[in-house]
Design a protein around this motif. Structure first.
Motif, PDB file in Angstrom:
ATOM      1  N   LEU A 473      35.713  46.275 -13.960  1.00  0.00           N
ATOM      2  CA  LEU A 473      35.447  47.301 -14.468  1.00  0.00           C
ATOM      3  C   LEU A 473      35.043  46.927 -15.896  1.00  0.00           C
ATOM      4  N   LYS A 474      35.336  46.280 -16.923  1.00  0.00           N
ATOM      5  CA  LYS A 474      35.237  45.269 -17.581  1.00  0.00           C
ATOM      6  C   LYS A 474      33.694  45.199 -17.890  1.00  0.00           C
ATOM      7  N   TYR A 475      33.427  44.050 -16.772  1.00  0.00           N
ATOM      8  CA  TYR A 475      31.848  43.798 -16.841  1.00  0.00           C
ATOM      9  C   TYR A 475      31.056  45.244 -16.215  1.00  0.00           C
ATOM     10  N   PHE A 476      31.387  46.215 -15.128  1.00  0.00           N
ATOM     11  CA  PHE A 476      30.918  46.764 -14.198  1.00  0.00           C
ATOM     12  C   PHE A 476      30.505  48.290 -15.174  1.00  0.00           C
ATOM     13  N   TYR A 477      31.741  48.714 -15.423  1.00  0.00           N
ATOM     14  CA  TYR A 477      32.083  50.060 -16.591  1.00  0.00           C
ATOM     15  C   TYR A 477      31.486  50.237 -17.978  1.00  0.00           C
ATOM     16  N   PRO A 478      31.027  50.729 -18.812  1.00  0.00           N
ATOM     17  CA  PRO A 478      30.279  51.993 -18.122  1.00  0.00           C
ATOM     18  C   PRO A 478      28.930  51.301 -16.869  1.00  0.00           C
ATOM     19  N   THR A 479      28.603  52.309 -15.842  1.00  0.00           N
ATOM     20  CA  THR A 479      28.097  52.359 -14.913  1.00  0.00           C
ATOM     21  C   THR A 479      26.207  52.328 -15.995  1.00  0.00           C
ATOM     22  N   ASN A 480      25.005  51.455 -14.986  1.00  0.00           N
ATOM     23  CA  ASN A 480      24.353  52.673 -15.954  1.00  0.00           C
ATOM     24  C   ASN A 480      23.875  54.224 -15.335  1.00  0.00           C
ATOM     25  N   THR A 481      23.375  54.409 -14.126  1.00  0.00           N
ATOM     26  CA  THR A 481      23.012  54.804 -13.542  1.00  0.00           C
ATOM     27  C   THR A 481      23.144  55.796 -12.396  1.00  0.00           C
ATOM     28  N   LEU A 482      23.421  56.726 -12.186  1.00  0.00           N
ATOM     29  CA  LEU A 482      23.927  58.159 -11.391  1.00  0.00           C
ATOM     30  C   LEU A 482      22.684  59.068 -10.614  1.00  0.00           C
ATOM     31  N   VAL A 483      22.398  58.556  -9.460  1.00  0.00           N
ATOM     32  CA  VAL A 483      21.356  58.751  -8.729  1.00  0.00           C
ATOM     33  C   VAL A 483      21.761  60.189  -8.018  1.00  0.00           C
ATOM     34  N   THR A 484      21.492  61.722  -8.105  1.00  0.00           N
ATOM     35  CA  THR A 484      22.602  62.562  -7.390  1.00  0.00           C
ATOM     36  C   THR A 484      21.179  63.570  -7.710  1.00  0.00           C
ATOM     37  N   GLY A 485      21.899  64.901  -6.399  1.00  0.00           N
ATOM     38  CA  GLY A 485      20.458  66.084  -6.598  1.00  0.00           C
ATOM     39  C   GLY A 485      21.346  66.815  -7.720  1.00  0.00           C
ATOM     40  N   TYR A 486      20.610  67.901  -7.956  1.00  0.00           N
ATOM     41  CA  TYR A 486      20.794  69.034  -9.049  1.00  0.00           C
ATOM     42  C   TYR A 486      22.206  70.096  -8.600  1.00  0.00           C
ATOM     43  N   ASP A 487      22.070  70.278  -7.643  1.00  0.00           N
ATOM     44  CA  ASP A 487      23.158  70.787  -6.528  1.00  0.00           C
ATOM     45  C   ASP A 487      24.390  70.524  -6.919  1.00  0.00           C
ATOM     46  N   ILE A 488      24.486  68.996  -7.410  1.00  0.00           N
ATOM     47  CA  ILE A 488      26.278  69.031  -7.822  1.00  0.00           C
ATOM     48  C   ILE A 488      26.861  68.307  -9.006  1.00  0.00           C
ATOM     49  N   ILE A 489      25.225  68.836 -10.064  1.00  0.00           N
ATOM     50  CA  ILE A 489      25.953  68.866 -11.065  1.00  0.00           C
ATOM     51  C   ILE A 489      27.097  69.275 -11.733  1.00  0.00           C
ATOM     52  N   PHE A 490      27.969  70.719 -11.415  1.00  0.00           N
ATOM     53  CA  PHE A 490      28.860  71.003 -11.608  1.00  0.00           C
ATOM     54  C   PHE A 490      30.445  70.680 -11.095  1.00  0.00           C
TER      55      PHE A 490
END
Length: 879
Positions: A473-490
């Motif tokens: 948790l201390k090393y990898f968070y915060p993560t870098n990139t979230l890859v996702t479709g525009y349909d689940i922004i909400f």
């Protein structure tokens, strides 16, 4: 001993064994490493009900390409995988299977049903994971998580209790979205709106004193049974005198008041609205302000309940039909008006949702949304493309409290317990034994489960060990990139944002890379009803995973939808074959002395040209990938490999390699050096074929997966040589094009005279022109030096840097060519006359189908274009 490549590339023989080798060598694993910077992507967890579709394939291609790129750049790259329990979808699948056996949930009871659900998960839950592996996903499978595993479940309870203790989770009666098919509440984000043809039913409500009527219009006449008031605007002069009076509810006979409320729009319809607090969110608010009764007239399955009188037991639309008939029969129906309006449906099953009053658990959103909005405004988290931040702001700034309870058994059960003796509500991570208020042991846990998205919202930190402060948790968070479709922004992005800021003190990622959806060749959304879905596993079976990945990456542009066309997959497979064949040529002509990809001390002009081009390619592809422009990066790679390397440099080196000696060895060294770098640049997109080739050529690392990413080197920038060589290339291309126009075969050689200001450049390039432009000899002189030379019988070709002359008689027999062209002209003229005659016939125009007539018109245009070219050629030869 160097590995020998098969004659033909067969993905089936390569992909599975290569993937198994990567897993065995533990290349995908990442761990806290103080000597490296971390780079983390958390996989949007696919549902355990899921089967791989093209959306998953695109998601997977983009994430895997980024993580492979970052791994090669030297980051400690973690792609953390996992699956989602998908409460509504999974429970529906299990209930459906049980129905076929004649078994219901009630027959099994909660514990029996959950036992069955876990068995179902064990049987089918890993299917999507094995399919993701077929795509080449380089996830750290040792860290695979499940939203209902012990650690994630612990995190869910911790967050629920914390938010409850802060007053940010509460239980109350509110209007919620109810799905009559799934028989559960769903959040606003889970409602999909579509425009439907409907009606406005105009209805008279008689005033109790008999002095007249008030007219309203509704799209849902069946909810009239739950009306508890009519409302008008306080400033509406038409109705001021009626406020405080009552009307008789048609068909029901109940007396209900007329209230004044600013919610009513005076200029819409009659300016009077019916108020049904139990079945409309706005009416509910009006009801609270005026202390109106709340009468729920519907059951869980959207049938009318006992409060509906004679309509009790009717399905809602059946009831609507009967009520309209009764209103008309009794003189209450004024008129029916056609009306288009948006209707909300459950995103899982497409059933029209029913707004209804219900006691549910909610998250108070405003205090959580504000810091999450600021995290994007301040630049801590950015959206790529940036335009999607507007959607995020709009959603978060207008967010309503989130209904998080679901009337399901599969999922995280709400950690709330009710004392049956004193009514105390206890919220705790661990089940209490006694009531803290009265000491009773008669406690019952809330039967509801949490919205699936509640656990998904914690995914970036729950998967790394939170609430424990682990090294990961201390090393990898915060993560870098979230890859996702525009349909689940909400659904997901917004919820992860406020959950990360609230529980970790900082947003869960620095970049949200948004991609579009994959549509069919006609641009339509893929769906079961259209039958236009594409199974990625079938595509992989036929063309290989690399071809599918390359196609998805080639057509990708951040935030935009893409069309899936099978012809493009075939083209990608052809590209893979091109790479394979180019490697085989290089290996067949490679000296055993070359063991590593190192450059020779002496470089010829074409060597410097290709190295300079490659150097620019490395710089640009790296920049494109950093900006998530995978489509642009892939196109540049394709153009370089196909055009620069295969069509030009390999052709240029053939004679050197055949001649032998030091020039041959240096050509081989440059080829291997450039090819190594091309494979590295291509590896994130086409991992399987690049690894297979890597093992066959001289390399500097045991696997291309962990090879060092190429870097731009100033010493390999040969701008002058590159510019000079491209002047020669332009001349070669121009000569080839002119010869092709004149149907001159490559075997027919002709002398070439070049007039140019760049004498040195073209003298040095003469050997390339001889070899690649079928020149018997090349003469170069100054641009102004035209005196005493007669070029009247020569074909002239002009480029930016030179005027080129080729004697006509050395190319073609003028008389024979003119005779051939005249024959072609007559045939073309005949075709034009025939089609023109047909199109001038009124009978043909009247009787033939429109598409046939149009086809003839297109044919005529093509004949005319051909005639124009023939006449141009005749004119050129006649000169």
């Amino acid at each position: 001993m160097r590995k020998e490549l098969e004659k033909v590339y067969d993905p089936k023989q390569v992909e599975d064994k290569t993937y198994a080798n990567w897993v065995e060598k533990n290349y995908f694993h990442a761990a806290p490493n103080p000597e490296k910077k971390p780079y983390t992507i958390v996989m949007p967890p696919p549902n355990i009900t899921g089967q791989l579709h093209l959306g998953h394939a695109l998601d997977c291609t983009l994430q895997d390409s980024i993580i492979r790129f970052k791994r090669m750049q030297g980051f400690e790259a973690l792609w953390l995988p996992g699956t989602d329990h998908a409460s509504i979808a999974t429970e529906a699948k299990i209930v459906e299977a049980m129905r076929a056996e004649g078994v219901t949930k009630d027959d099994l009871g909660r514990e029996g049903f959950l036992e069955r659900a876990w068995k179902w998960k064990e049987t089918y839950g890993g299917r999507i994971v094995s399919q993701l592996k077929k795509m080449g996903s380089s996830c750290d499978w040792e860290r695979e998580r499940f939203t209902m595993d012990e650690g994630c479940s612990e995190a869910v309870k911790e967050v629920f209790v914390r938010l409850y203790e802060k007053g940010l989770i509460y239980r109350g009666e509110r209007i919620i979205n109810w799905c009559p098919h799934c028989k559960t509440s769903i959040s606003d984000a889970e409602v999909e709106f579509e425009e439907h043809d409907g009606h406005f039913w105009h209805i008279r409500y008689p005033l109790s004193d008999g002095s007249g009527y008030m007219e309203i219009a509704t799209t849902r006449p069946e909810t009239l049974l739950g009306d508890t008031a009519l409302a008008v605007h306080p400033d509406d002069e038409r109705y001021k005198a009626l406020v405080g009076k009552t009307v008789i509810l048609p068909l029901v006979g109940r007396e209900i008041p007329i209230v004044a409320d600013a919610y009513v729009e005076m200029d819409f319809g009659t300016g009077v609205v019916k108020i049904t607090p139990a079945h409309d969110p706005n009416d509910f608010e009006v009801g609270l302000r005026h202390d109106l009764p709340i009468i729920n007239v519907m059951n869980d399955d959207a049938t009318i309940n006992e409060l509906g009188g004679k309509y009790a037991g009717m399905e809602r639309y059946e009831c609507r039909k009967q009520i309209v008939a009764d209103l008309e029969a009794e003189g209450f129906l004024v008129r029916v008006e056609d009306h288009k309006h948006n209707v909300g449906a459950c995103y899982r099953c497409d059933t029209t949702i029913e707004p209804r009053i219900s006691k549910q658990w909610f998250v108070k959103m405003e205090p959580l949304a504000k810091p999450a909005i600021e995290a994007v405004r301040s630049g801590q988290t950015k959206f790529v493309p940036d335009r999607f931040s507007k959607i995020y702001y709009n959603w978060m700034e207008n967010i309503k409290d989130w209904c998080i309870s679901r009337q399901l058994w599969w999922g995280h059960r709400i950690p709330a317990y009710y004392c049956q003796d004193c009514g105390e509500v206890i919220v705790a991570k661990d089940a209490p034994h006694t009531c803290p208020k009265c000491g009773s042991a008669n406690l019952v846990q809330d039967p509801d489960t949490l919205d699936t998205w509640f656990s998904s919202a914690l995914w970036p930190f729950s998967t790394l060990g939170w609430p424990e402060n682990t090294e990961e948790l201390k090393y990898f968070y915060p993560t870098n990139t979230l890859v996702t479709g525009y349909d689940i922004i909400f659904f997901w992005v917004a919820r992860m944002m406020f959950s990360g800021v609230e529980n970790m003190g900082e947003p869960p990622f620095d970049t949200v890379f948004i991609h579009g959806i994959v549509r069919d060749a006609q641009g339509r959304k893929m769906s079961k009803s259209l039958g236009n879905g594409i199974d990625p596993l079938k595509v992989i079976e036929e063309y290989g995973a690399d071809a599918l990945r390359f196609t998805l990456a080639t057509n990708n542009s951040p935030g935009n939808d893409m069309r899936f066309v099978e012809e493009k997959v075939k083209a990608s497979r052809n590209f893979a074959n091109k790479i394979w064949n180019a490697t085989r040529f290089i290996l067949m002509n490679l000296s055993d002395e070359i063991e590593r990809p190192e450059l020779p001390e002496t470089l010829l002009t074409e060597d410097k040209w290709v190295l300079s081009k490659m150097n620019t390619l490395i710089k640009e592809v790296t920049e494109n990938l950093e900006k998530f422009e995978l489509g642009i990066a892939v196109q540049k790679l394709y153009d370089f490999i196909w055009d620069i390397l295969c069509d030009w440099y390999i052709e240029l080196t053939k004679s050197r390699i055949q001649a032998g000696g030091e020039s041959a060895k240096s050509a081989q060294q440059v080829l291997i050096y450039v090819w190594n770098n091309c494979l590295k640049l291509l590896h994130p997109i086409m991992p399987f074929i690049t690894e297979e080739i890597w093992q066959a050529i001289p390399n500097d690392c045991e696997s291309i997966m962990i090879a060092k990413w190429p870097e731009y080197k100033e010493e390999l920038s040969f701008a002058k040589e590159e510019e000079d060589f491209e002047k020669v290339m332009s001349a070669i291309k121009a000569i080839r094009n002119r010869r092709a126009e004149m149907n001159v075969p490559p075997s027919k050689k002709a002398s070439v005279t070049i007039k140019t200001a760049n004498i040195d450049v073209f003298e040095a390039g003469a050997m390339y022109i001889e070899r690649l432009a079928s020149a018997s000899e090349v003469t170069v002189s100054g641009a102004a030096d035209m005196d005493g030379e007669d070029f009247s019988g020569a074909v002239q070709v002009i480029t930016d840097a030179a005027r080129i002359f080729i004697p006509m008689e050395e190319l073609v027999d003028k008389e024979k060519e003119l005779a051939r062209l005249e024959k072609e002209r007559k045939a073309c003229e005949k075709d034009i006359n025939m089609v023109s005659q047909k199109l001038s016939s009124q009978g043909f125009l009247d009787k033939a189908p429109a598409q046939v007539v149009e086809a003839e018109r297109v044919k005529l245009e093509k004949h005319k274009e051909r005639m124009e070219k023939i006449l141009e050629s005749i004119a050129a030869f006649s000169k």
